[in-house]
Design an enzyme around this catalytic site. Structure first.
Site, mmCIF file in Angstrom:
data_model
loop_
_atom_site.group_PDB
_atom_site.id
_atom_site.type_symbol
_atom_site.label_atom_id
_atom_site.label_comp_id
_atom_site.label_asym_id
_atom_site.label_seq_id
_atom_site.Cartn_x
_atom_site.Cartn_y
_atom_site.Cartn_z
ATOM 1 N N THR A 23 48.888 52.696 39.388
ATOM 2 C CA THR A 23 50.283 52.362 39.100
ATOM 3 C C THR A 23 50.311 51.336 37.974
ATOM 4 O OG1 THR A 23 50.856 52.717 41.405
ATOM 5 C CG2 THR A 23 52.448 51.509 40.065
ATOM 6 N N LYS B 284 52.238 43.025 41.406
ATOM 7 C CA LYS B 284 52.211 43.761 40.121
ATOM 8 C C LYS B 284 53.356 44.778 40.080
ATOM 9 C CE LYS B 284 49.106 47.093 40.117
ATOM 10 N NZ LYS B 284 49.648 48.427 40.300
ATOM 11 N N LYS C 262 57.572 55.878 41.606
ATOM 12 C CA LYS C 262 56.655 55.035 42.394
ATOM 13 C C LYS C 262 57.107 53.570 42.388
ATOM 14 C CE LYS C 262 53.077 52.942 44.115
ATOM 15 N NZ LYS C 262 51.662 52.964 43.993
HETATM 16 P P1 NA7 Z 1 41.424 47.757 44.449
HETATM 17 O O1 NA7 Z 1 40.898 47.920 45.815
HETATM 18 O O2 NA7 Z 1 41.789 46.387 43.955
HETATM 19 O O3 NA7 Z 1 40.334 48.419 43.456
HETATM 20 C C1 NA7 Z 1 40.476 48.298 42.077
HETATM 21 C C2 NA7 Z 1 39.537 49.265 41.369
HETATM 22 O O4 NA7 Z 1 39.718 49.080 39.946
HETATM 23 C C3 NA7 Z 1 38.049 49.019 41.655
HETATM 24 O O5 NA7 Z 1 37.382 50.249 41.658
HETATM 25 C C4 NA7 Z 1 37.639 48.174 40.445
HETATM 26 O O6 NA7 Z 1 36.271 48.218 40.146
HETATM 27 C C5 NA7 Z 1 38.439 48.852 39.356
HETATM 28 N N1 NA7 Z 1 38.575 48.016 38.159
HETATM 29 C C6 NA7 Z 1 39.240 46.854 38.038
HETATM 30 N N2 NA7 Z 1 39.169 46.392 36.778
HETATM 31 C C7 NA7 Z 1 38.417 47.296 36.097
HETATM 32 C C8 NA7 Z 1 37.997 47.395 34.745
HETATM 33 N N3 NA7 Z 1 38.340 46.455 33.838
HETATM 34 N N4 NA7 Z 1 37.257 48.450 34.374
HETATM 35 C C9 NA7 Z 1 36.908 49.407 35.276
HETATM 36 N N5 NA7 Z 1 37.278 49.378 36.574
HETATM 37 C C10 NA7 Z 1 38.028 48.326 36.976
HETATM 38 O O7 NA7 Z 1 42.721 48.642 44.186
HETATM 39 P P2 NA7 Z 1 43.339 49.806 45.097
HETATM 40 O O8 NA7 Z 1 42.307 50.854 45.298
HETATM 41 O O9 NA7 Z 1 44.038 49.229 46.271
HETATM 42 O O10 NA7 Z 1 44.507 50.346 44.131
HETATM 43 C C11 NA7 Z 1 44.234 51.125 42.976
HETATM 44 C C12 NA7 Z 1 45.525 51.516 42.305
HETATM 45 O O11 NA7 Z 1 46.339 52.320 43.191
HETATM 46 C C13 NA7 Z 1 46.415 50.360 41.897
HETATM 47 O O12 NA7 Z 1 47.026 50.650 40.664
HETATM 48 C C14 NA7 Z 1 47.432 50.266 43.011
HETATM 49 O O13 NA7 Z 1 48.635 49.652 42.586
HETATM 50 C C15 NA7 Z 1 47.598 51.688 43.455
HETATM 51 P P3 NA7 Z 1 35.238 47.196 40.878
HETATM 52 O O14 NA7 Z 1 34.936 47.818 42.223
HETATM 53 O O15 NA7 Z 1 35.953 45.866 40.995
HETATM 54 O O16 NA7 Z 1 34.079 47.141 39.976
#
Ligand code: NA7
Length: 316
Positions: free
Chosen positions: A125, A268, A200
């Site tokens: 999102t 957010k 959403k």
């Molecule tokens: P989480 O549990 O906070 O997971 C966030 C994911 O995003 C996690 O896999 C992170 O990887 C990844 N992440 C965060 N920053 C980066 C960057 N810069 N590059 C690559 N990957 C990144 O979120 P949710 O699963 O609860 O939610 C995901 C979305 O769905 C969000 O938009 C919600 O609003 C709805 P990590 O494991 O930290 O390496």
């Protein structure tokens, strides 16, 4: 966790987990599927794709999070570009706009693997400008793009009961249909790019405002000497009874806030919906006030806990 005995079993914070999961009769697409981003939502979503028989390759920034997927039969890619090169349809589900951009335009990012016909489905999102930017970058290289944010939480992701709000390339929506069947209880195709994200954000704005009101009501009850358990029983039998009152109300009374939907993501979404209101000149008084509560809760250190933790700021 010891559940308070004054909460009936079906009104505890974990009550959703008792719901039976009915196996779905899905014919998986023979297209190879990539999944980028294995957070709270991504892990169960990717697992459901594997369980439904799809051929899945995963990638996550912190590699350890790939382990349960590899154990379930998924392949692990070495970078987003690597996953895109090896897959026909790629899903992304990461935290925010910075993460979405990093994945797509960063070093060894999606753009380095995309080519004509491949499909990219953004389930995070984020704001509409970010969606437009990455959509253009992908389609300029011949790729197809769909936004598909979801309404739901960790539990509904585990149960394959998300509500999926897709918009953009209809041919990609059709090609990925068996994936949506595995992930959700209902998928809407909402037309032009932007409609999915806007829908959403409105849903989550309402949820955030209502959650903050519930927290205030339970806090006011405490101050007034009204038994909070009795109030929750009354609410659960009233016209405003709903899963959110049931599970989040119980979370507050149990003082148990495991992140089902992290508060930082709820904040957010409040911020993004207020931004949308500003652009469209729609006053959003209630959401604006609720947003201040989420900002405060984040500032006092509860951003990674569940959104219901907003009670901590209300009841300080
Ligand atoms: P989480 O549990 O906070 O997971 C966030 C994911 O995003 C996690 O896999 C992170 O990887 C990844 N992440 C965060 N920053 C980066 C960057 N810069 N590059 C690559 N990957 C990144 O979120 P949710 O699963 O609860 O939610 C995901 C979305 O769905 C969000 O938009 C919600 O609003 C709805 P990590 O494991 O930290 O390496």
């Amino acid at each position: 966790l010891t559940t308070d005995s004054r909460l009936s079993p079906d009104t505890t914070a974990d009550a959703d987990s008792t719901t039976n999961i009915v196996p779905k009769d899905i014919i998986p697409t023979d297209k190879s599927i990539g999944f980028l981003g294995l957070g709270i939502m991504g892990v169960p979503m990717a697992l459901n794709l594997v369980k439904a028989g799809h051929e899945v390759t995963v990638w996550n920034r912190s590699q350890a999070r790939c382990t349960p997927l590899v154990e379930a039969g998924a392949k692990q890619g070495t970078s987003p570009a690597d996953v895109v090169q090896h897959c026909d349809i790629i899903f992304s589900c990461v935290s925010d706009a910075n993460a979405v951009r990093d994945l797509v335009i960063g070093n060894t990012g999606v753009l380095q693997g995309i080519s004509a016909g491949k499909g990219y489905i953004e389930m995070s999102t984020v704001d509409s400008d970010t969606i437009k930017e990455i959509s253009e970058a992908i389609t300029m290289r011949g790729g197809r793009f769909l936004e598909a944010p979801v309404s739901g939480n960790k539990k509904s992701a585990e149960q394959g009961k998300l509500v999926i709000l897709a918009a953009g390339d209809r041919s990609l929506y059709m090609d990925a249909y068996s994936c949506f069947e595995a992930l959700g209880k209902k998928t809407f195709f909402l037309g032009e790019l932007g409609s999915g994200g806007n829908t959403k954000l409105i849903v989550n704005m309402l949820m955030g405002s209502f959650m903050a009101s519930l927290a205030e009501g339970l806090s006011l009850a405490e101050k007034a000497g009204v038994d909070q358990y009795t109030l929750l029983d009354v609410l659960n039998l009233s016209d405003i009874a709903c899963p959110l009152v049931k599970t989040k109300g119980a979370a507050i009374l149990e003082g148990h806030f495991p992140a089902s939907f992290p508060l930082k993501h709820q904040q957010k979404d409040m911020r993004l919906s207020l931004q949308m209101g500003e652009e469209l000149e729609q006053p959003l008084h209630v959401a604006g006030a609720a947003n201040e509560l989420y900002k405060r809760t984040k500032a006092i250190g509860f951003g990674d806990r569940d959104m219901s933790c907003v009670y901590r700021a209300v009841n300080a």
